[in-house]
Every structure is written in C-alpha cells, then in structure tokens.
Scaffold this motif. Structure first.
Motif, PDB file in Angstrom:
ATOM      1  N   VAL A  30      10.005 -24.618  -2.432  1.00 15.45           N
ATOM      2  CA  VAL A  30       9.453 -25.153  -1.189  1.00 15.45           C
ATOM      3  C   VAL A  30       8.550 -24.111  -0.533  1.00 15.45           C
ATOM      4  N   ASP A  31       7.293 -24.475  -0.380  1.00 15.42           N
ATOM      5  CA  ASP A  31       6.309 -23.670   0.343  1.00 15.42           C
ATOM      6  C   ASP A  31       6.750 -23.570   1.802  1.00 15.42           C
ATOM      7  N   GLN A  32       6.910 -22.346   2.301  1.00 18.99           N
ATOM      8  CA  GLN A  32       7.276 -22.119   3.700  1.00 18.99           C
ATOM      9  C   GLN A  32       6.233 -21.265   4.410  1.00 18.99           C
ATOM     10  N   SER A  33       4.980 -21.349   3.937  1.00 21.03           N
ATOM     11  CA  SER A  33       3.895 -20.581   4.550  1.00 21.03           C
ATOM     12  C   SER A  33       3.527 -21.167   5.905  1.00 21.03           C
ATOM     13  N   GLY A  34       2.709 -20.441   6.648  1.00 25.20           N
ATOM     14  CA  GLY A  34       2.381 -20.826   8.010  1.00 25.20           C
ATOM     15  C   GLY A  34       1.793 -22.213   8.146  1.00 25.20           C
ATOM     16  N   SER A  35       0.996 -22.634   7.177  1.00 21.13           N
ATOM     17  CA  SER A  35       0.334 -23.937   7.287  1.00 21.13           C
ATOM     18  C   SER A  35       1.314 -25.105   7.187  1.00 21.13           C
ATOM     19  N   MET A  36       2.534 -24.853   6.706  1.00 20.47           N
ATOM     20  CA  MET A  36       3.539 -25.916   6.683  1.00 20.47           C
ATOM     21  C   MET A  36       4.004 -26.265   8.101  1.00 20.47           C
ATOM     22  N   GLY A  37       3.585 -25.485   9.086  1.00 26.27           N
ATOM     23  CA  GLY A  37       3.868 -25.797  10.475  1.00 26.27           C
ATOM     24  C   GLY A  37       2.926 -26.828  11.062  1.00 26.27           C
ATOM     25  N   GLN A  58       9.233 -29.608   8.731  1.00 28.69           N
ATOM     26  CA  GLN A  58      10.353 -30.405   9.229  1.00 28.69           C
ATOM     27  C   GLN A  58      10.572 -31.650   8.376  1.00 28.69           C
ATOM     28  N   PHE A  59       9.484 -32.297   8.017  1.00 29.87           N
ATOM     29  CA  PHE A  59       9.623 -33.530   7.237  1.00 29.87           C
ATOM     30  C   PHE A  59      10.190 -33.231   5.859  1.00 29.87           C
TER      31      PHE A  59
END
Length: 278
Positions: A19-26, A38-39
């Motif tokens: 799972v990508d948890q980089s900043g853009s996932m925000g 979150q989704f």
C-alpha cells in the motif's frame, strides 16, 4: 494446470498487500469525501473482515490464509500491522481475527423491508490505519515483499501461490521497479508463480481502464509500466472479473488504471479469490 491447488489448513495460501502511503495519498477521492488513503484503508479492513468470515467454521477460524500488509512512504517500507501482528509480515488468519487494533461502531444503510432505508449500527474491526506522508519508495517495498514470499514459497511448496495486491497513486521515487516486479513474479510453488496485481489510483483524469490485454489504451509511460509489472490473470480470476460484469480475456493482466471507489472494492474482492477453498 496451475493455480488449481486446494486451499486447506495443511496447505494455506498468502495474500500480501502493498500500500502506497506517500503524501499524495492524502488527496481526496473524486467520488468520495474521503482521502485515497482513508478509502483504501476502509476497503482493506473490510477485505480482512470478509476473509475472516470465509474462514470461520463451526470449530472456529481455520487457517486457510496468511495475510500481511507492507506500507511504503516517507522513505521507508515496513510491516503496517501492529501489536501482536507486528512481529512478522505474514500472519495466519486466526491471529488476524484475534488482534484488530480496535473495533469501531459504524453506520450502514439497509433496506427496511418496506421500500425505505434505515441506518444500522455495525461493528467494524480496524487492523490497518491510513497514512499519507513523504515520497514513494516502491522498489524498497517490492524487495521486502520478494524476500518474504521467496521464503514463504520455499516452506509451502504444495500451496496455491501467494497473491500480491499493490495499490499506488504515484511514481516510484527510489528507482525503476519493473525488474524487481519481474523477479517477484518468478517466485513460485509447485502450483504456479506469485500473482502480482496492480491498482493504479491515478492523479490524472480520464476514464478508468480495467484488466487490459495490452498497453494501447493506457495514457502514459507510468501506466504502461504498471501494466507490464502485472501478472496475466489465471482462468479462475478471469471468471471472477466476468462475474462482476466486466469485459476481460485470457490475455488480460491484473491491472486497473484510474480506479473509482467501486473498482477499488472489486479489485480487492477479485484478487482474494483463490480457485479452491476447502
């Protein structure tokens, strides 16, 4: 034929989520008030809950599956399950069932039986928390997955091979992941090679592309890279996609570009369906 081994307690299979948890996932989903992180977290937790349900019999939770999550972002890739599940990446599903971080009360809308809709309170176990920080060390995550699954395949030679479900919205910041993905897909049991499925929650607009058989309709080099990194779908997963009402062929690969909320949920459901569960 490959990908036909029966799933049983003496020969489980493994599902490893990257799972990508980089900043853009925000960033917020275009079809939801929630962020991408979150989704994806909600869908992953629901997937864990569904897998626990599938393994629950009269005598308890049977260890048909081993599950793990590698999250990557902010310069690091690591086990993203905590507490008793933090000691190793892959854990038997009975251990997963026994150790959520917490259980939340959530609301869901259900049919009231008279043509209306009511809200119902449900228990929602949480194992995985959303995060969105920093860069995208995808190569590090794939290396960590490869080391874990090479050892797993060696110790489970007669099992249905592991499935890796990878969710990302950004380009790798620590090198080209294609060769590492090729190596990952070469690890195998006697029943077949590791399956690598990629879900691309793209920052670009445009129509989604699900399970393509070629690169032609993909918009950029990065989408084409993730397509090449993806495994060709075995026969039972082709059927699972068809059962969702989607067009797919035996040349299709396990890749979705620019997935919307429903496609993200379908991706996890399709990817966690081994051929035979006993």
């Amino acid at each position: 034929m490959q990908y036909q081994a029966a799933i049983q307690r003496s020969a489980p299979t493994a599902f490893l989520f990257l799972v990508d948890q980089s900043g853009s996932m925000g960033d917020r989903m275009s079809t939801s008030e929630k962020t991408k992180a979150q989704f994806v977290s909600d869908v992953l937790n629901r997937t864990f809950m569904n897998l626990v349900t599938r393994c629950t019999k009269a005598d308890g939770v049977r260890d048909y599956f081993e599950l793990g999550v590698i999250g990557y972002g902010n310069g690091n890739a690591q086990n993203s399950l905590h507490g008793p599940l933090g000691a190793k990446i892959l854990n038997p599903i009975s251990a997963i069932e026994a150790a959520p971080l917490r259980v939340e009360d959530r609301k869901r809308k259900v049919d009231d039986g008279a043509g209306g809709v009511i809200e119902q309170s449900v228990k929602f176990p949480v194992w995985f928390e959303p995060q969105a920080n920093g860069d995208t060390p995808m190569c590090q995550a794939i290396r960590l997955a490869g080391a874990e699954l090479a050892a797993w395949c060696d110790s489970h030679p007669d099992s249905y091979p592991p499935t890796v479900l990878h969710v990302t919205d950004g380009e790798s910041t620590d090198g080209d992941p294609e060769q590492l993905a090729d190596t990952l897909r070469q690890f195998s049991t006697n029943d077949g090679s590791v399956l690598l499925l990629n879900l691309h929650v793209s920052a670009q607009g445009g129509s989604s592309v699900s399970f393509p058989a070629g690169e032609g309709n993909l918009p950029d080099q990065y989408a084409k890279l993730l397509f090449r990194m993806s495994s060709q779908l075995p026969e039972h997963l082709v059927k699972a996609v068809q059962d969702k009402g989607q067009q797919v062929s035996f040349e299709s690969r396990g890749y979705i570009f620019n997935a919307d909320a429903g496609e993200i949920a379908d991706f996890f459901d399709i990817g966690t369906r081994p051929s035979q569960l006993r």
